[in-house]
Design a protein around this motif. Sequence first.
Motif, PDB file in Angstrom:
ATOM      1  N   HIS A   1       0.856  -1.183   0.000  1.00 14.69           N
ATOM      2  CA  HIS A   1       0.000   0.000   0.000  1.00 14.69           C
ATOM      3  C   HIS A   1       0.892   1.232   0.000  1.00 14.69           C
ATOM      4  N   LEU A   2       0.588   2.168  -0.880  1.00 12.86           N
ATOM      5  CA  LEU A   2       1.393   3.392  -0.978  1.00 12.86           C
ATOM      6  C   LEU A   2       0.563   4.510  -0.350  1.00 12.86           C
ATOM      7  N   LEU A   3       1.024   5.006   0.808  1.00  8.38           N
ATOM      8  CA  LEU A   3       0.183   5.900   1.608  1.00  8.38           C
ATOM      9  C   LEU A   3       0.807   7.287   1.766  1.00  8.38           C
ATOM     10  N   VAL A   4      -0.080   8.281   1.769  1.00  9.43           N
ATOM     11  CA  VAL A   4       0.353   9.664   2.035  1.00  9.43           C
ATOM     12  C   VAL A   4      -0.533  10.225   3.138  1.00  9.43           C
ATOM     13  N   SER A   5      -0.211  11.422   3.583  1.00 13.57           N
ATOM     14  CA  SER A   5      -0.985  11.988   4.690  1.00 13.57           C
ATOM     15  C   SER A   5      -2.393  12.377   4.206  1.00 13.57           C
ATOM     16  N   GLU A   6      -3.268  12.559   5.180  1.00  9.93           N
ATOM     17  CA  GLU A   6      -4.689  12.738   4.902  1.00  9.93           C
ATOM     18  C   GLU A   6      -4.959  13.881   3.906  1.00  9.93           C
ATOM     19  N   ASN A   7      -4.213  14.993   4.068  1.00 10.66           N
ATOM     20  CA  ASN A   7      -4.465  16.159   3.207  1.00 10.66           C
ATOM     21  C   ASN A   7      -3.399  16.331   2.132  1.00 10.66           C
ATOM     22  N   SER A   8      -2.749  15.276   1.788  1.00 16.27           N
ATOM     23  CA  SER A   8      -1.652  15.365   0.821  1.00 16.27           C
ATOM     24  C   SER A   8      -2.140  15.814  -0.548  1.00 16.27           C
ATOM     25  N   THR A   9      -1.324  16.641  -1.195  1.00  9.04           N
ATOM     26  CA  THR A   9      -1.647  17.046  -2.575  1.00  9.04           C
ATOM     27  C   THR A   9      -1.371  15.884  -3.546  1.00  9.04           C
ATOM     28  N   SER A  10      -0.718  14.839  -3.085  1.00  9.56           N
ATOM     29  CA  SER A  10      -0.414  13.685  -3.941  1.00  9.56           C
ATOM     30  C   SER A  10      -1.446  12.565  -3.811  1.00  9.56           C
ATOM     31  N   LYS A  11      -2.440  12.778  -2.981  1.00  5.22           N
ATOM     32  CA  LYS A  11      -3.491  11.751  -2.783  1.00  5.22           C
ATOM     33  C   LYS A  11      -4.158  11.433  -4.137  1.00  5.22           C
ATOM     34  N   ASP A  12      -4.371  10.148  -4.402  1.00  2.25           N
ATOM     35  CA  ASP A  12      -5.017   9.647  -5.620  1.00  2.25           C
ATOM     36  C   ASP A  12      -4.165   9.797  -6.897  1.00  2.25           C
ATOM     37  N   VAL A  13      -2.957  10.297  -6.758  1.00  2.93           N
ATOM     38  CA  VAL A  13      -2.062  10.416  -7.923  1.00  2.93           C
ATOM     39  C   VAL A  13      -1.295   9.095  -8.068  1.00  2.93           C
ATOM     40  N   ALA A  14      -1.112   8.639  -9.323  1.00  8.18           N
ATOM     41  CA  ALA A  14      -0.349   7.392  -9.524  1.00  8.18           C
ATOM     42  C   ALA A  14       1.120   7.637  -9.157  1.00  8.18           C
ATOM     43  N   PHE A  15       1.748   6.609  -8.547  1.00  7.80           N
ATOM     44  CA  PHE A  15       3.159   6.729  -8.123  1.00  7.80           C
ATOM     45  C   PHE A  15       4.040   7.148  -9.319  1.00  7.80           C
ATOM     46  N   SER A  16       3.791   6.551 -10.491  1.00  3.79           N
ATOM     47  CA  SER A  16       4.643   6.850 -11.648  1.00  3.79           C
ATOM     48  C   SER A  16       4.388   8.247 -12.212  1.00  3.79           C
TER      49      SER A  16
ATOM     50  N   ASN B   1      -5.125   7.389   7.344  1.00  4.70           N
ATOM     51  CA  ASN B   1      -5.659   7.949   8.603  1.00  4.70           C
ATOM     52  C   ASN B   1      -6.109   6.766   9.475  1.00  4.70           C
ATOM     53  N   GLY B   2      -6.709   7.074  10.635  1.00  5.35           N
ATOM     54  CA  GLY B   2      -7.127   6.019  11.558  1.00  5.35           C
ATOM     55  C   GLY B   2      -8.154   5.078  10.930  1.00  5.35           C
ATOM     56  N   GLU B   3      -8.983   5.625  10.112  1.00  2.78           N
ATOM     57  CA  GLU B   3     -10.012   4.807   9.453  1.00  2.78           C
ATOM     58  C   GLU B   3      -9.364   3.795   8.505  1.00  2.78           C
ATOM     59  N   TRP B   4      -8.349   4.279   7.761  1.00  3.82           N
ATOM     60  CA  TRP B   4      -7.651   3.376   6.839  1.00  3.82           C
ATOM     61  C   TRP B   4      -7.020   2.222   7.630  1.00  3.82           C
ATOM     62  N   LEU B   5      -6.419   2.582   8.772  1.00  4.02           N
ATOM     63  CA  LEU B   5      -5.739   1.556   9.577  1.00  4.02           C
ATOM     64  C   LEU B   5      -6.745   0.548  10.140  1.00  4.02           C
ATOM     65  N   ALA B   6      -7.910   1.054  10.587  1.00 10.96           N
ATOM     66  CA  ALA B   6      -8.926   0.150  11.133  1.00 10.96           C
ATOM     67  C   ALA B   6      -9.391  -0.850  10.064  1.00 10.96           C
ATOM     68  N   GLN B   7      -9.475  -0.388   8.829  1.00 13.30           N
ATOM     69  CA  GLN B   7      -9.959  -1.273   7.748  1.00 13.30           C
ATOM     70  C   GLN B   7      -8.883  -2.226   7.232  1.00 13.30           C
ATOM     71  N   ASN B   8      -7.636  -1.777   7.222  1.00 11.65           N
ATOM     72  CA  ASN B   8      -6.590  -2.570   6.548  1.00 11.65           C
ATOM     73  C   ASN B   8      -5.523  -3.158   7.457  1.00 11.65           C
ATOM     74  N   GLY B   9      -5.475  -2.669   8.717  1.00  9.84           N
ATOM     75  CA  GLY B   9      -4.378  -3.056   9.607  1.00  9.84           C
ATOM     76  C   GLY B   9      -4.270  -4.556   9.822  1.00  9.84           C
ATOM     77  N   ALA B  10      -5.395  -5.237   9.937  1.00 13.72           N
ATOM     78  CA  ALA B  10      -5.370  -6.668  10.253  1.00 13.72           C
ATOM     79  C   ALA B  10      -4.638  -7.481   9.194  1.00 13.72           C
ATOM     80  N   HIS B  11      -4.537  -6.947   7.985  1.00 16.11           N
ATOM     81  CA  HIS B  11      -3.896  -7.706   6.895  1.00 16.11           C
ATOM     82  C   HIS B  11      -2.421  -7.359   6.701  1.00 16.11           C
ATOM     83  N   LEU B  12      -1.942  -6.398   7.494  1.00 19.46           N
ATOM     84  CA  LEU B  12      -0.568  -5.939   7.251  1.00 19.46           C
ATOM     85  C   LEU B  12       0.451  -6.695   8.096  1.00 19.46           C
ATOM     86  N   ASP B  13       1.617  -6.999   7.507  1.00 20.39           N
ATOM     87  CA  ASP B  13       2.713  -7.616   8.265  1.00 20.39           C
ATOM     88  C   ASP B  13       3.715  -6.567   8.741  1.00 20.39           C
ATOM     89  N   ALA B  14       3.924  -5.538   7.942  1.00 20.66           N
ATOM     90  CA  ALA B  14       4.941  -4.536   8.296  1.00 20.66           C
ATOM     91  C   ALA B  14       4.603  -3.200   7.663  1.00 20.66           C
TER      92      ALA B  14
END
Length: 357
Positions: free
Chosen positions: A30-45, A66-79
Amino acid sequence: MKIAVVGASGYVGAELIALLAKHPLIKEMHLLVSENSTSKDVAFSTLYPRFQATSKFSEQALQAFNGEWLAQNGAHLDAVFMATPHEYSQQWASAFLEQDIKVFDLSGAFRLNQPEDYPAYYGFEHNYPDLLDSAVYGLAEFNFDKIAKANLVAVPGCYPTASLLATKPITNANLQQKDVHIIVNGISGVSGAGRKASIASSFNEVSLTAYNVLQHRHQPEISQECGHPVIFNPHLAPFKRGLMATVTIHCQSHVTNEDVNKAYDQAYQTEQNAVVRVTQGWPKIDDVSNTPFANLHWQYDESKQILVVSCVIDNLLKGAASQAIQCFNLAMQQPVALSLVTPATIANAQTNTEVNA
Ligand SMILES: NC(=O)C1=CN([C@@H]2O[C@H](COP(=O)(O)OP(=O)(O)OC[C@H]3O[C@@H](n4cnc5c(N)ncnc54)[C@H](OP(=O)(O)O)[C@@H]3O)[C@@H](O)[C@H]2O)C=CC1
Ligand SMILES: CC(=O)N[C@@H](CCC(=O)OP(=O)(O)O)C(=O)O
């Protein structure tokens, strides 16, 4: 394995993503940026065209964390790899740890042992002093046993990495004079300051200069990890990437050339060493930029007991992203340089230090 990189829009985050994309254990990232990032939804490339079409992850869009993202996805993450500002890492690391997610933090949030150093050198009170106790300092060549068992790894700063690779073989062998400071002169390229715009790092302003003299936050980090007082003189130079630390150490009167060579042999002619290369002449930044290696050379004057040792690294790789992957490999019980360096190259890195005599 399923991992996340927070700070995916930054220089260190981008290097991490490119390296992790080639790692055989990584199946989902998962490629994550801060909640108000200007890069949100932009493709990495789109953000980093040089990585376009380099992996299955390069077209992925950056998601807001954000906290909501972590609540939804945290259980599947290893690192998780946090390539974020110090205060932000400090604030979020515990939330990942509570979900049994191993944290590799590339900021300075967990590097210092003393909470009172944070207001003094980082400008904020540390809210998690217990995590300062449990965090393991991620200098892979020296702390490999502890890193292998850690849940929270504080990946070293770029200047401390080069400074400590130069210094620790000597201080571990107790060859330095006790009452004399070790002097570290560091020079960094401009990417060391990160991607955000600032006058100090703008094209027309950058010219070789010392900065933050006697107050840089890496001074207590280097002192803490080599166990000896240091004077650290950082310099900013007009090139993009790469860093050099040239260290002067006054040795005890009995110390011979043989003692010095033996100390570096013991540190770097080991199976754990995959990326530190002892070179025949003084190392150059161009020899290591865009690589995970550290090149090292020294000269000892036995008559004056003065040792000068110089180490060069790429600040974004051995000074950050590739060192974090060394730590990740150790924590996953994998060869330390998996996906960074081929086994044949590792053998060459463990060069006989006698060339330096
Ligand atoms: N550059 C270097 O040579 C080295 C840097 N480091 C450390 O690694 C970390 C990242 O550095 P670097 O990549 O250079 O820095 P950048 O400025 O290039 O990137 C910082 C990242 O953090 C995000 N970010 C910025 N401000 C905030 C905020 N207030 N809250 C949350 N996220 C924020 C940015 O993304 P967005 O705003 O899009 O969310 C961006 O992805 C830092 O802690 C740095 O000290 C360590 C070793 C070497
Ligand atoms: C050129 C430049 O500005 N460099 C940065 C060091 C970057 C780094 O590695 O340090 P941290 O991870 O501790 O932030 C500085 O001097 O603040």
